[in-house]
Structures are given as C-alpha cells and as structure tokens.
Design a protein around this motif. Structure first.
Motif, mmCIF file in Angstrom:
data_model
loop_
_atom_site.group_PDB
_atom_site.id
_atom_site.type_symbol
_atom_site.label_atom_id
_atom_site.label_comp_id
_atom_site.label_asym_id
_atom_site.label_seq_id
_atom_site.Cartn_x
_atom_site.Cartn_y
_atom_site.Cartn_z
ATOM 1 N N THR A 247 0.889 -1.059 0.101
ATOM 2 C CA THR A 247 -0.057 0.030 -0.010
ATOM 3 C C THR A 247 1.036 1.234 -0.012
ATOM 4 O O THR A 247 0.777 2.023 0.660
ATOM 5 N N SER A 248 1.756 1.341 -0.787
ATOM 6 C CA SER A 248 2.569 2.555 -0.696
ATOM 7 C C SER A 248 1.992 3.609 -1.734
ATOM 8 O O SER A 248 2.265 4.142 -2.688
ATOM 9 N N TYR A 249 0.886 4.108 -1.180
ATOM 10 C CA TYR A 249 0.135 5.190 -1.632
ATOM 11 C C TYR A 249 0.341 6.463 -1.412
ATOM 12 O O TYR A 249 -0.176 7.513 -2.014
ATOM 13 N N TYR A 250 1.574 6.801 -0.690
ATOM 14 C CA TYR A 250 1.963 8.088 -0.147
ATOM 15 C C TYR A 250 3.109 8.719 -0.971
ATOM 16 O O TYR A 250 3.754 9.500 -0.788
ATOM 17 N N ARG A 251 3.444 7.747 -2.053
ATOM 18 C CA ARG A 251 4.294 8.354 -3.203
ATOM 19 C C ARG A 251 3.875 9.368 -4.109
ATOM 20 O O ARG A 251 2.512 9.370 -4.311
ATOM 21 N N ASP A 252 4.664 10.289 -4.752
ATOM 22 C CA ASP A 252 4.428 11.376 -5.570
ATOM 23 C C ASP A 252 3.709 10.659 -6.877
ATOM 24 O O ASP A 252 2.558 11.378 -7.126
ATOM 25 N N ASP A 253 4.227 9.492 -7.204
ATOM 26 C CA ASP A 253 3.659 8.859 -8.306
ATOM 27 C C ASP A 253 3.019 7.259 -7.846
ATOM 28 O O ASP A 253 3.996 6.452 -7.683
ATOM 29 N N LEU A 254 1.750 7.288 -8.073
ATOM 30 C CA LEU A 254 1.208 5.983 -7.504
ATOM 31 C C LEU A 254 1.393 4.950 -8.715
ATOM 32 O O LEU A 254 0.692 3.856 -8.368
ATOM 33 N N THR A 255 1.834 5.194 -9.938
ATOM 34 C CA THR A 255 1.875 4.225 -10.951
ATOM 35 C C THR A 255 2.955 3.609 -11.068
ATOM 36 O O THR A 255 3.388 2.957 -12.200
ATOM 37 N N ARG A 256 4.121 3.707 -10.308
ATOM 38 C CA ARG A 256 5.347 2.953 -10.237
ATOM 39 C C ARG A 256 5.485 2.064 -9.330
ATOM 40 O O ARG A 256 5.083 2.045 -8.124
ATOM 41 N N LEU A 257 6.683 1.156 -9.388
ATOM 42 C CA LEU A 257 7.328 -0.104 -8.502
ATOM 43 C C LEU A 257 8.609 0.572 -8.414
ATOM 44 O O LEU A 257 9.393 -0.108 -8.808
ATOM 45 N N SER A 276 17.801 -5.745 -23.486
ATOM 46 C CA SER A 276 17.911 -6.261 -24.730
ATOM 47 C C SER A 276 18.626 -7.440 -24.925
ATOM 48 O O SER A 276 18.666 -8.299 -25.979
ATOM 49 N N ASP A 277 19.537 -7.952 -23.838
ATOM 50 C CA ASP A 277 20.130 -9.178 -23.834
ATOM 51 C C ASP A 277 19.362 -10.158 -23.005
ATOM 52 O O ASP A 277 19.786 -11.420 -22.888
ATOM 53 N N VAL A 278 18.224 -10.011 -22.416
ATOM 54 C CA VAL A 278 17.429 -10.939 -21.761
ATOM 55 C C VAL A 278 16.619 -11.768 -22.875
ATOM 56 O O VAL A 278 15.958 -11.353 -23.809
ATOM 57 N N ASP A 279 16.781 -13.255 -22.753
ATOM 58 C CA ASP A 279 16.014 -14.326 -23.621
ATOM 59 C C ASP A 279 14.594 -14.446 -22.996
ATOM 60 O O ASP A 279 13.823 -15.032 -23.863
ATOM 61 N N VAL A 280 14.661 -14.822 -21.769
ATOM 62 C CA VAL A 280 13.432 -15.141 -21.371
ATOM 63 C C VAL A 280 12.872 -14.156 -20.011
ATOM 64 O O VAL A 280 14.014 -13.972 -19.191
ATOM 65 N N ALA A 281 11.687 -13.976 -19.542
ATOM 66 C CA ALA A 281 11.463 -13.075 -18.542
ATOM 67 C C ALA A 281 10.729 -13.940 -17.736
ATOM 68 O O ALA A 281 9.192 -14.315 -18.179
ATOM 69 N N VAL A 282 10.859 -14.270 -16.514
ATOM 70 C CA VAL A 282 9.990 -15.110 -15.606
ATOM 71 C C VAL A 282 9.782 -13.760 -14.651
ATOM 72 O O VAL A 282 10.287 -13.678 -13.679
ATOM 73 N N LEU A 283 8.535 -13.172 -14.838
ATOM 74 C CA LEU A 283 8.043 -12.376 -14.075
ATOM 75 C C LEU A 283 7.069 -12.354 -12.908
ATOM 76 O O LEU A 283 6.159 -13.262 -13.415
ATOM 77 N N TYR A 284 7.149 -12.294 -11.821
ATOM 78 C CA TYR A 284 6.104 -12.170 -10.640
ATOM 79 C C TYR A 284 4.871 -11.697 -11.238
ATOM 80 O O TYR A 284 4.628 -10.816 -11.129
ATOM 81 N N ASP A 285 3.805 -12.692 -11.032
ATOM 82 C CA ASP A 285 2.362 -12.426 -11.700
ATOM 83 C C ASP A 285 1.462 -12.678 -10.709
ATOM 84 O O ASP A 285 0.244 -13.183 -11.022
ATOM 85 N N HIS A 286 1.460 -12.115 -9.450
ATOM 86 C CA HIS A 286 0.451 -12.612 -8.449
ATOM 87 C C HIS A 286 -0.972 -11.705 -9.058
ATOM 88 O O HIS A 286 -2.009 -12.099 -8.749
ATOM 89 N N PHE A 287 -0.555 -10.564 -9.666
ATOM 90 C CA PHE A 287 -1.690 -9.660 -10.207
ATOM 91 C C PHE A 287 -1.179 -9.058 -11.457
ATOM 92 O O PHE A 287 -0.085 -8.604 -11.493
ATOM 93 N N THR A 288 -2.024 -9.251 -12.603
ATOM 94 C CA THR A 288 -1.517 -9.005 -13.904
ATOM 95 C C THR A 288 -1.227 -7.499 -14.173
ATOM 96 O O THR A 288 -0.213 -7.327 -14.648
ATOM 97 N N PRO A 289 -1.678 -6.569 -13.173
ATOM 98 C CA PRO A 289 -1.494 -5.022 -13.725
ATOM 99 C C PRO A 289 -0.180 -4.985 -13.285
ATOM 100 O O PRO A 289 0.804 -4.149 -13.787
ATOM 101 N N PHE A 290 0.671 -5.574 -12.127
ATOM 102 C CA PHE A 290 1.984 -5.472 -11.829
ATOM 103 C C PHE A 290 3.060 -5.939 -12.884
ATOM 104 O O PHE A 290 4.097 -5.595 -12.874
ATOM 105 N N VAL A 291 2.493 -6.793 -13.695
ATOM 106 C CA VAL A 291 3.394 -7.223 -14.660
ATOM 107 C C VAL A 291 3.655 -6.177 -15.678
ATOM 108 O O VAL A 291 4.890 -6.033 -16.031
ATOM 109 N N LEU A 292 2.544 -5.614 -16.280
ATOM 110 C CA LEU A 292 2.881 -4.559 -16.949
ATOM 111 C C LEU A 292 3.743 -3.471 -16.390
ATOM 112 O O LEU A 292 4.744 -2.853 -17.047
ATOM 113 N N VAL A 293 3.687 -2.960 -15.259
ATOM 114 C CA VAL A 293 4.783 -1.976 -14.614
ATOM 115 C C VAL A 293 5.844 -2.457 -14.378
ATOM 116 O O VAL A 293 6.760 -1.797 -14.605
ATOM 117 N N GLN A 294 6.093 -3.723 -14.063
ATOM 118 C CA GLN A 294 7.463 -4.402 -14.051
ATOM 119 C C GLN A 294 8.369 -4.260 -15.360
ATOM 120 O O GLN A 294 9.411 -3.856 -15.312
#
Length: 380
Positions: A247-257, A276-294
C-alpha cells in the motif's frame, strides 16, 4: 558471482495436498538434492522465507542433514523469492557454507489462505492505514494501484487480461501446471467475476498447496555434478522511497514500483547485460497489472507503454521477450515465485517443456508491491 543453482525440486501442485507443510518441504528438498546428485549430508546451509512455517532445524532433522553452518530467512512474502538465492550465493562465496538449499512450502489453499482478510494483520502499522478503509486483501490493495495506472496511461482491463491469457496459454502445455490443458480467451477473462474492480478473478493468481526447493553451490563444484548449472550472474534486493507493504499510496507517483527499479539497476550493473540481452522473462505475476509495470521498471518499454508492448505479441514464446513459459503463478502454481526460479533454471539447461531457443540469460523477479528481489541466470 561464482555460485550456481545446481538442483531444482518440487512436489506436485494441488489444492489439497493431504500432507503437512513440513512433509512438503522435505519432499521438495529431497527432490532438489537428487536432481543435483547430492546427499543430505552434503548440505550445510538452508534459506527460506520468514513466512514459511518450516524451521530450518526441522527440515534438517527430517532429511538427516547433520550440521548447519548457515541458516537465514527473508522478509516480505513473495518479495523474498530471489533473495533466498542471493543469500545462498553470498554464503557460498564467503565460505559460510558449501551447499545451501533454498525452500518454500505451504498449504496455501487447503490451509492458511493469504488472499483472505487477515484480522491479525490489521495491527501492522503499514496495514493500519488501509484496513479501516476496506483494503483488507492483497487484491483490493492492488486494485487501488491499478485504477490509478489506468487513469494515468489509458490502460484497460483487456490490457491486464492479455497477461492472464499468455500465462494460461503456456500453462496449458505444461503437464506440471495446475491449469494444464486449460487455456483461456480474453473474452473469458473479461467475463470472469469481479474480485476488486478493476481486477477480475482471472487477474489474480491461484492458491496452491506445494513446495519448491533449489540447491546452490560454487561454480567450481557445479562442474562435477550431473546437470547443467544455471550460473547466478546477478542477484539483488530493492526497497523504494516511501515503501509500504502493498500500500505505498503516499508516493508522488502511484503508478510506479520504484523498488523494482532499484532491483533492475542492480541486476543490469552486476550482470553487465541490459534488457535487450534477456532471452526469457520470468516475472512475478500474482496480479496482472503489476506485470505491466514491471516491464516498464525493468526497461523493456517506456513509462505507460507496457500495454502496447504486450499487445504487440512481444511476450509470446516466439516474441522478443517470452514471458513465463511455465505458465507463471497464474497458470502453473503460486509458490511465492520459487517455481519461477526453477523455470529459469530449466530454460538455461534447455530442458523446459516450453523451451525457448538459444537461451543465454533469464531474468527472474520476485513479489511486487513489497520490498522485492531479482535474479539474472545464465550460461557459464
């Protein structure tokens, strides 16, 4: 780093394991040691999560590990996943231990369900700001973040749904995944019930009973073991400015991680590679919106551009950045990200069910919305 992951092991992934969490942990560790060609007597270090109920000494007793010279735990739930490997690697490199096993095991569906309102958690000072407002579940907390992100960048529920569709597509061809043979369409995602608007049921990861373990030792010793090692090219942790837990809602920008930004800078600096050198991304996906921000924090696209990056097909197995070939936590299992690290190892070895060709570097991230961690795994 001069350490490597040389063994991976897991139990079955279920909704009712019928075993104790200690038994799940012991099964996963035993499987990982077998994969590494090692015995319990070779182990002198254990690392887990502070949320794990299985004490290191209990796991050692169950497996017949005689002595431990290193044992440690990492905070912040899923944010700990890659940090367990970081601590294991540091122990190996400093001589604190020679063979360290990282493990996570729980009955998260049949036992203690993390997605429910936790009355005791309301006493936590971070949660005390949000629980009285009705934000008493992880989904509700992320929904607040997601709504602001949609407002700022024009993202839609369909943009989030594309992540779920990709993960379930990959899980459908993974026999070990809970959702094996069960892909979904974007229309099915949109039709699934609301959990906390704008999050549908299919935006939220599943609940799983099971365990996963990883064996870490020196790169030198890895050369004599039976399976190809996944070398730990970089491992970092990160906590950002005005960090709260979910709940880091007190930052100036709430749309970042920003905590993931800290991890990203550390990974690229330590590994000597870039996005550009990454061949596969295994991103933590407990909730879909956070994948976009990652994707944005990690530098794969600009701020607010993730929705277009995803829609372009970049995350498909034949795309420029294949995402979660095992199906992720949305599709394979929710093991606090440890099963994602195991998939990273398989991709480096070339043994994954949905194997990507020519893999040199795999990026793995841990839980988001909390202080977090990340890994770059690669060839020797």
């Amino acid at each position: 780093m001069s350490a490597a992951i040389v063994g991976i092991g897991a139990t079955d992934f279920s909704k009712d394991s019928g075993r104790s969490e200690l038994q799940l942990a012991a099964e996963a560790v035993r499987a990982a040691l077998s994969d590494a060609g090692l015995q319990p007597s070779d182990v002198d270090g254990l690392v887990s999560f502070t949320m794990d109920t299985n004490a290191e000494i209990a796991v050692a007793r169950e497996l017949g590990i005689p002595e431990l010279t290193f044992f440690s735990r990492v905070h912040y739930g899923g944010g700990a996943a890659c940090a367990t490997v970081q601590q294991a690697a540091m122990a190996v490199e400093t001589g604190a231990a020679k063979v360290v096993v990282c493990y996570r095991a729980f009955n998260e569906r049949s036992g203690h369900r993390f997605g429910q309102v936790q009355t005791a958690a309301a006493a936590n000072i971070d949660n005390s700001w949000s629980y009285p407002m009705g934000l008493g579940t992880p989904a509700a907390m992320v929904a607040m973040f997601a709504r602001r992100y949609m407002h700022e960048y024009g993202a839609t529920s369909e943009d989030f749904g594309r992540i779920a569709v990709i993960d379930r597509k990959h899980a459908a061809t993974n026999p070990h995944a809970w959702f094996h043979n069960r892909p979904i369409t974007l229309e099915e995602h949109q039709a699934s019930r609301w959990i906390a608007e704008p999050l549908h049921l299919l935006d939220c990861c599943q609940e799983t009973d099971g365990g996963v373990a990883l064996v870490v030792t020196s790169a030198e010793r890895a050369r004599d073991l039976p399976n190809k090692p996944a070398h730990i090219k970089a491992a970092t942790q990160g906590s950002g400015i005005d960090q709260f837990t979910m709940t880091s809602y007190y930052r100036d920008d709430l749309t970042r991680l920003p905590e993931m930004g800290v991890v990203a800078r550390g990974l690229w600096e330590k590994s000597g590679i870039g996005p550009s050198d990454v061949d596969v991304a295994v991103l933590y996906d407990h909730f879909t919106p956070f994948v976009l921000v990652q994707l944005e924090e990690l530098g794969f696209c600009g701020r607010g551009e993730a929705k277009d990056f995803v829609a372009s097909g970049a995350l498909e197995l034949d795309g420029m950045l294949p995402l979660n070939p095992h199906g992720g936590q949305l599709g394979e299992a929710y093991l606090h990200g440890m099963n994602g690290i195991a998939e990273g190892v398989r991709q480096v070895r070339g043994t994954a069910v949905n194997q990507v060709g020519g893999v040199e570097h795999v990026l793995v991230t841990a839980g988001t919305g909390v202080p977090t961690s990340g890994l770059v795994l690669g060839q020797g």
